[in-house]
Motif scaffolding. Sequence first.
Motif, mmCIF file in Angstrom:
data_model
loop_
_atom_site.group_PDB
_atom_site.id
_atom_site.type_symbol
_atom_site.label_atom_id
_atom_site.label_comp_id
_atom_site.label_asym_id
_atom_site.label_seq_id
_atom_site.Cartn_x
_atom_site.Cartn_y
_atom_site.Cartn_z
ATOM 1 N N LEU A 224 -40.143 77.736 29.750
ATOM 2 C CA LEU A 224 -39.454 77.005 31.017
ATOM 3 C C LEU A 224 -37.960 76.540 30.633
ATOM 4 C CD1 LEU A 224 -41.992 73.875 31.085
ATOM 5 C CD2 LEU A 224 -41.873 75.847 32.648
ATOM 6 N N CYS A 225 -37.366 76.963 29.522
ATOM 7 C CA CYS A 225 -35.783 76.695 29.400
ATOM 8 C C CYS A 225 -35.215 77.606 29.007
ATOM 9 C CB CYS A 225 -35.977 75.618 28.212
ATOM 10 S SG CYS A 225 -37.334 74.343 28.094
ATOM 11 N N VAL A 226 -35.681 78.670 28.312
ATOM 12 C CA VAL A 226 -34.791 79.850 27.813
ATOM 13 C C VAL A 226 -33.825 80.138 28.707
ATOM 14 C CG1 VAL A 226 -36.364 81.843 27.967
ATOM 15 C CG2 VAL A 226 -34.852 81.377 25.828
ATOM 16 N N SER A 227 -34.235 80.511 29.883
ATOM 17 C CA SER A 227 -33.397 81.069 30.902
ATOM 18 C C SER A 227 -32.021 80.433 31.150
ATOM 19 C CB SER A 227 -34.020 81.296 32.315
ATOM 20 O OG SER A 227 -34.574 80.043 32.637
ATOM 21 N N CYS A 228 -32.014 79.020 30.942
ATOM 22 C CA CYS A 228 -30.819 78.174 31.263
ATOM 23 C C CYS A 228 -30.102 78.198 29.801
ATOM 24 C CB CYS A 228 -31.128 77.094 31.865
ATOM 25 S SG CYS A 228 -31.242 77.407 33.754
ATOM 26 N N HIS A 229 -30.918 77.683 28.812
ATOM 27 C CA HIS A 229 -30.548 77.221 27.530
ATOM 28 C C HIS A 229 -30.319 78.408 26.505
ATOM 29 C CE1 HIS A 229 -29.738 73.315 29.022
ATOM 30 N NE2 HIS A 229 -31.139 73.143 29.451
ATOM 31 N N GLY A 230 -30.895 79.396 26.704
ATOM 32 C CA GLY A 230 -30.693 80.462 25.915
ATOM 33 C C GLY A 230 -31.601 80.329 24.497
ATOM 34 N N GLU B 120 -22.849 66.881 20.862
ATOM 35 C CA GLU B 120 -22.995 65.867 21.829
ATOM 36 C C GLU B 120 -24.172 65.694 22.398
ATOM 37 O OE1 GLU B 120 -21.720 65.603 26.172
ATOM 38 O OE2 GLU B 120 -20.317 67.077 25.410
ATOM 39 N N THR B 121 -25.157 66.723 22.309
ATOM 40 C CA THR B 121 -26.431 66.564 22.727
ATOM 41 C C THR B 121 -27.433 65.909 21.823
ATOM 42 O OG1 THR B 121 -26.363 68.302 24.242
ATOM 43 C CG2 THR B 121 -28.408 67.749 23.580
ATOM 44 N N THR B 122 -27.218 66.411 20.525
ATOM 45 C CA THR B 122 -28.237 66.128 19.359
ATOM 46 C C THR B 122 -27.910 64.753 18.953
ATOM 47 O OG1 THR B 122 -26.636 67.180 17.927
ATOM 48 C CG2 THR B 122 -28.531 68.613 18.705
ATOM 49 N N ALA B 123 -26.929 64.141 19.246
ATOM 50 C CA ALA B 123 -26.591 62.699 18.892
ATOM 51 C C ALA B 123 -27.307 61.615 19.829
ATOM 52 C CB ALA B 123 -25.143 62.425 18.980
ATOM 53 N N LYS B 124 -27.887 62.247 20.980
ATOM 54 C CA LYS B 124 -28.579 61.678 22.052
ATOM 55 C C LYS B 124 -29.893 61.068 21.364
ATOM 56 C CE LYS B 124 -25.735 62.983 25.833
ATOM 57 N NZ LYS B 124 -25.509 63.758 27.140
ATOM 58 N N LYS B 125 -30.278 59.917 21.966
ATOM 59 C CA LYS B 125 -31.678 59.614 21.414
ATOM 60 C C LYS B 125 -32.767 60.338 22.074
ATOM 61 C CE LYS B 125 -31.166 54.765 19.607
ATOM 62 N NZ LYS B 125 -30.232 54.138 20.242
ATOM 63 N N LYS C 79 -27.371 69.180 37.543
ATOM 64 C CA LYS C 79 -27.879 70.561 37.861
ATOM 65 C C LYS C 79 -29.104 70.958 37.000
ATOM 66 C CE LYS C 79 -23.849 72.128 40.166
ATOM 67 N NZ LYS C 79 -22.393 71.998 39.808
ATOM 68 N N MET C 80 -29.708 70.228 36.215
ATOM 69 C CA MET C 80 -30.658 70.607 35.636
ATOM 70 C C MET C 80 -32.044 69.871 36.422
ATOM 71 S SD MET C 80 -32.410 70.266 32.083
ATOM 72 C CE MET C 80 -34.137 70.249 31.869
ATOM 73 N N PRO C 81 -32.808 71.041 36.655
ATOM 74 C CA PRO C 81 -33.865 70.602 37.467
ATOM 75 C C PRO C 81 -35.243 69.846 36.651
ATOM 76 C CG PRO C 81 -34.047 72.831 36.909
ATOM 77 C CD PRO C 81 -32.854 72.470 36.241
HETATM 78 C C1 HEC Z 1 -32.246 76.076 35.909
HETATM 79 C C2 HEC Z 1 -31.587 75.877 34.507
HETATM 80 C C3 HEC Z 1 -32.306 74.958 33.366
HETATM 81 C C4 HEC Z 1 -33.651 74.803 33.070
HETATM 82 C C5 HEC Z 1 -34.456 75.973 33.323
HETATM 83 C C6 HEC Z 1 -33.573 73.854 32.065
HETATM 84 N N1 HEC Z 1 -32.149 73.208 31.860
HETATM 85 FE FE1 HEC Z 1 -31.867 71.768 30.741
HETATM 86 N N2 HEC Z 1 -30.112 71.611 31.600
HETATM 87 C C7 HEC Z 1 -29.464 72.540 32.477
HETATM 88 C C8 HEC Z 1 -28.157 71.728 33.194
HETATM 89 C C9 HEC Z 1 -27.280 72.575 34.038
HETATM 90 C C10 HEC Z 1 -28.278 70.595 32.251
HETATM 91 C C11 HEC Z 1 -26.820 69.768 32.353
HETATM 92 C C12 HEC Z 1 -27.101 68.729 33.310
HETATM 93 C C13 HEC Z 1 -25.847 67.759 33.644
HETATM 94 O O1 HEC Z 1 -25.029 67.845 34.316
HETATM 95 O O2 HEC Z 1 -26.107 66.715 32.867
HETATM 96 C C14 HEC Z 1 -29.220 70.630 31.380
HETATM 97 C C15 HEC Z 1 -29.273 69.640 30.609
HETATM 98 C C16 HEC Z 1 -30.356 69.523 29.609
HETATM 99 C C17 HEC Z 1 -30.351 68.435 28.560
HETATM 100 C C18 HEC Z 1 -29.756 67.180 28.120
HETATM 101 C C19 HEC Z 1 -28.462 67.608 27.156
HETATM 102 C C20 HEC Z 1 -27.225 66.330 27.058
HETATM 103 O O3 HEC Z 1 -26.514 66.384 26.353
HETATM 104 O O4 HEC Z 1 -27.444 65.396 27.647
HETATM 105 C C21 HEC Z 1 -31.632 68.598 27.829
HETATM 106 C C22 HEC Z 1 -32.068 67.976 26.558
HETATM 107 C C23 HEC Z 1 -32.059 69.651 28.184
HETATM 108 N N3 HEC Z 1 -31.314 70.334 29.295
HETATM 109 C C24 HEC Z 1 -33.320 70.233 27.954
HETATM 110 C C25 HEC Z 1 -33.906 71.298 28.760
HETATM 111 C C26 HEC Z 1 -35.554 71.568 28.414
HETATM 112 C C27 HEC Z 1 -36.050 71.480 26.954
HETATM 113 C C28 HEC Z 1 -35.709 72.343 29.192
HETATM 114 C C29 HEC Z 1 -37.174 73.224 29.470
HETATM 115 C C30 HEC Z 1 -38.303 72.348 29.428
HETATM 116 C C31 HEC Z 1 -34.662 72.632 30.240
HETATM 117 N N4 HEC Z 1 -33.852 71.804 29.748
HETATM 118 C C32 HEC Z 1 -34.538 73.419 31.166
HETATM 119 C C33 HEC Z 1 -30.056 73.644 33.120
HETATM 120 C C34 HEC Z 1 -31.610 73.852 32.908
#
Ligand code: HEC
Length: 114
Positions: free
Chosen positions: A40-46, A70-75, A89-91
């Motif tokens: 679920l996450c790798v496509s965006c977050h690598g 910045e992220t890991t410091a969050k609860k 923009k995160m779904p």
């Molecule tokens: C379609 C791309 C996409 C996918 C898939 C996605 N993310 Fe994200 N994620 C983002 C974006 C864009 C943000 C930044 C959101 C914002 O503007 O605050 C983000 C933010 C986050 C943050 C918050 C970071 C912060 O500093 O507050 C976390 C945690 C996170 N994602 C975890 C995940 C996890 C775990 C998954 C899988 C379950 C996931 N994401 C799937 C795009 C994605």
Amino acid sequence: MKKRSKKLAVLVSACLLTVAGGATAWSADAKAGKATYDKLCVSCHGADGKGNPAMAKMMGAKELNIVDKETTAKKDDVLIKVIVEGAGKMPASGKNLNKQEQTDVLSYMRSLAK
Ligand code: HEC
């Protein structure tokens, strides 16, 4: 009195079992979280959590790094809320995950930051 102490022992061990069982159910399992992350996450977050630059560009997202300070410091509950409900923009990628899976994927994510 003998009978009574035996009863008490059974009761105490039942309680201990409940507590131990509960702890197992709630402890995060980063390994299990990897499967969720890869799906679920790798496509965006690598794979390394540093974010997929091509995806960041395409989405117009500033950065997709979730292993930075910045992220890991969050609860935990803050991050879980983003995972489940989405943000900006995160779904809401994790909306179908149960509590255990949410904790696991967060734990995996945190393990990437180490
Ligand atoms: C379609 C791309 C996409 C996918 C898939 C996605 N993310 Fe994200 N994620 C983002 C974006 C864009 C943000 C930044 C959101 C914002 O503007 O605050 C983000 C933010 C986050 C943050 C918050 C970071 C912060 O500093 O507050 C976390 C945690 C996170 N994602 C975890 C995940 C996890 C775990 C998954 C899988 C379950 C996931 N994401 C799937 C795009 C994605």
